[in-house]
Scaffold this motif. Structure first.
Motif, short mmCIF file in Angstrom:
data_model
loop_
_atom_site.label_atom_id
_atom_site.label_comp_id
_atom_site.label_asym_id
_atom_site.label_seq_id
_atom_site.Cartn_x
_atom_site.Cartn_y
_atom_site.Cartn_z
N LEU A 94 0.83 -1.20 0.00
CA LEU A 94 0.00 0.00 0.00
C LEU A 94 0.86 1.26 0.00
O LEU A 94 0.59 2.22 -0.71
CB LEU A 94 -0.94 0.00 1.20
CG LEU A 94 -2.07 -1.04 1.15
CD1 LEU A 94 -2.74 -1.16 2.51
CD2 LEU A 94 -3.07 -0.71 0.06
N LEU A 95 1.93 1.25 0.78
CA LEU A 95 2.83 2.41 0.84
C LEU A 95 3.56 2.59 -0.50
O LEU A 95 3.71 3.71 -0.97
CB LEU A 95 3.81 2.27 1.99
CG LEU A 95 3.17 2.26 3.39
CD1 LEU A 95 4.21 1.97 4.46
CD2 LEU A 95 2.42 3.55 3.67
N GLU A 96 3.97 1.47 -1.10
CA GLU A 96 4.62 1.53 -2.42
C GLU A 96 3.70 2.14 -3.48
O GLU A 96 4.16 2.81 -4.40
CB GLU A 96 5.04 0.13 -2.88
CG GLU A 96 6.20 -0.46 -2.15
CD GLU A 96 6.38 -1.95 -2.46
OE1 GLU A 96 5.75 -2.47 -3.42
OE2 GLU A 96 7.15 -2.59 -1.73
N LEU A 97 2.40 1.91 -3.32
CA LEU A 97 1.43 2.39 -4.30
C LEU A 97 0.94 3.81 -4.01
O LEU A 97 0.01 4.29 -4.65
CB LEU A 97 0.24 1.43 -4.39
CG LEU A 97 0.60 0.04 -4.94
CD1 LEU A 97 -0.57 -0.91 -4.81
CD2 LEU A 97 1.04 0.16 -6.39
N GLY A 98 1.55 4.48 -3.03
CA GLY A 98 1.24 5.88 -2.80
C GLY A 98 0.42 6.21 -1.57
O GLY A 98 0.12 7.38 -1.34
N ALA A 99 0.05 5.20 -0.78
CA ALA A 99 -0.67 5.49 0.47
C ALA A 99 0.32 6.09 1.47
O ALA A 99 1.53 5.89 1.37
CB ALA A 99 -1.28 4.21 1.03
N THR A 100 -0.21 6.84 2.44
CA THR A 100 0.64 7.40 3.49
C THR A 100 0.28 6.74 4.82
O THR A 100 -0.89 6.43 5.07
CB THR A 100 0.47 8.93 3.60
OG1 THR A 100 -0.91 9.23 3.83
CG2 THR A 100 0.93 9.62 2.33
N PRO A 101 1.27 6.50 5.67
CA PRO A 101 1.00 5.84 6.94
C PRO A 101 0.05 6.65 7.82
O PRO A 101 0.12 7.88 7.84
CB PRO A 101 2.38 5.74 7.61
CG PRO A 101 3.37 6.03 6.55
CD PRO A 101 2.68 6.85 5.51
N LEU A 102 -0.82 5.96 8.51
CA LEU A 102 -1.70 6.61 9.48
C LEU A 102 -1.44 6.02 10.87
O LEU A 102 -1.10 6.72 11.79
CB LEU A 102 -3.18 6.46 9.10
CG LEU A 102 -4.17 7.10 10.05
CD1 LEU A 102 -3.99 8.61 10.09
CD2 LEU A 102 -5.59 6.75 9.66
N LEU A 103 -1.61 4.71 10.98
CA LEU A 103 -1.39 4.03 12.26
C LEU A 103 -0.44 2.88 11.99
O LEU A 103 -0.69 2.06 11.10
CB LEU A 103 -2.71 3.50 12.82
CG LEU A 103 -2.68 2.86 14.20
CD1 LEU A 103 -2.30 3.88 15.27
CD2 LEU A 103 -4.02 2.24 14.54
N PRO A 104 0.67 2.78 12.71
CA PRO A 104 1.63 1.71 12.45
C PRO A 104 1.07 0.35 12.86
O PRO A 104 0.02 0.26 13.50
CB PRO A 104 2.82 2.09 13.33
CG PRO A 104 2.23 2.88 14.44
CD PRO A 104 1.06 3.62 13.84
N VAL A 105 1.79 -0.69 12.53
CA VAL A 105 1.41 -2.04 12.94
C VAL A 105 1.28 -2.04 14.46
O VAL A 105 2.21 -1.66 15.17
CB VAL A 105 2.46 -3.07 12.47
CG1 VAL A 105 2.15 -4.44 13.05
CG2 VAL A 105 2.51 -3.12 10.94
#
Length: 144
Positions: A94-105
């Motif tokens: 998801l991050l590779e496809l342009g999403a930005t982190p919101l809540l970590p694992v």
């Protein structure tokens, strides 16, 4: 990658009040309640519907900072978590496809691990590994 809706979580000021209201709406009590270190209710969860999907209410004090700001352009609303088999791999994709982190694992107890991102369009997308989802899937397969 997204196998099915596992949990929908909403951040609220008073999870105990949300639990009481939803218990009245649904006609039954939450099956799970967790208190925080201060003894106040921090999380409540119901299993609802034909597939016993989870609906949880989290104390707003535990909301990711981007959700807690209340800014007009901040992501808002409940987080719908989709079950994935590979949480770390799915998050990386998801991050590779342009999403930005919101809540970590984040582990919420054995068998319940979440992460969330904001998609390129401003929507919150939650992913998780969910023991209950897999349990229900196994029960269905066994009865088929």
């Amino acid at each position: 990658m997204l196998r099915g809706i596992a949990t929908v979580n909403a951040y609220v000021e008073d999870p105990a009040a949300a639990a009481a209201w939803y218990a009245e709406v649904l006609g039954f009590e939450p099956y799970f309640t967790r208190t925080g270190p201060d003894g106040r209710t921090a999380y409540v969860e119901f299993r609802i519907g034909d597939h016993e999907q989870e609906l949880g209410f989290i104390d707003r004090r535990f909301a990711p900072p981007a959700l807690a700001t209340g800014a007009a352009d901040a992501p808002a609303g409940p987080i719908m978590h989709w079950h994935v088999d590979d949480l770390e791999g799915s998050l990386a994709r998801l991050l590779e496809l342009g999403a930005t982190p919101l809540l970590p694992v984040t582990e919420h107890g054995p068998g319940f691990v979440t992460a969330s991102v904001v998609d390129p369009f401003g929507n919150v997308l939650g992913i998780m590994t969910n023991a209950h989802y897999l349990e229900r899937l196994g029960e269905r397969a066994a009865s088929a």
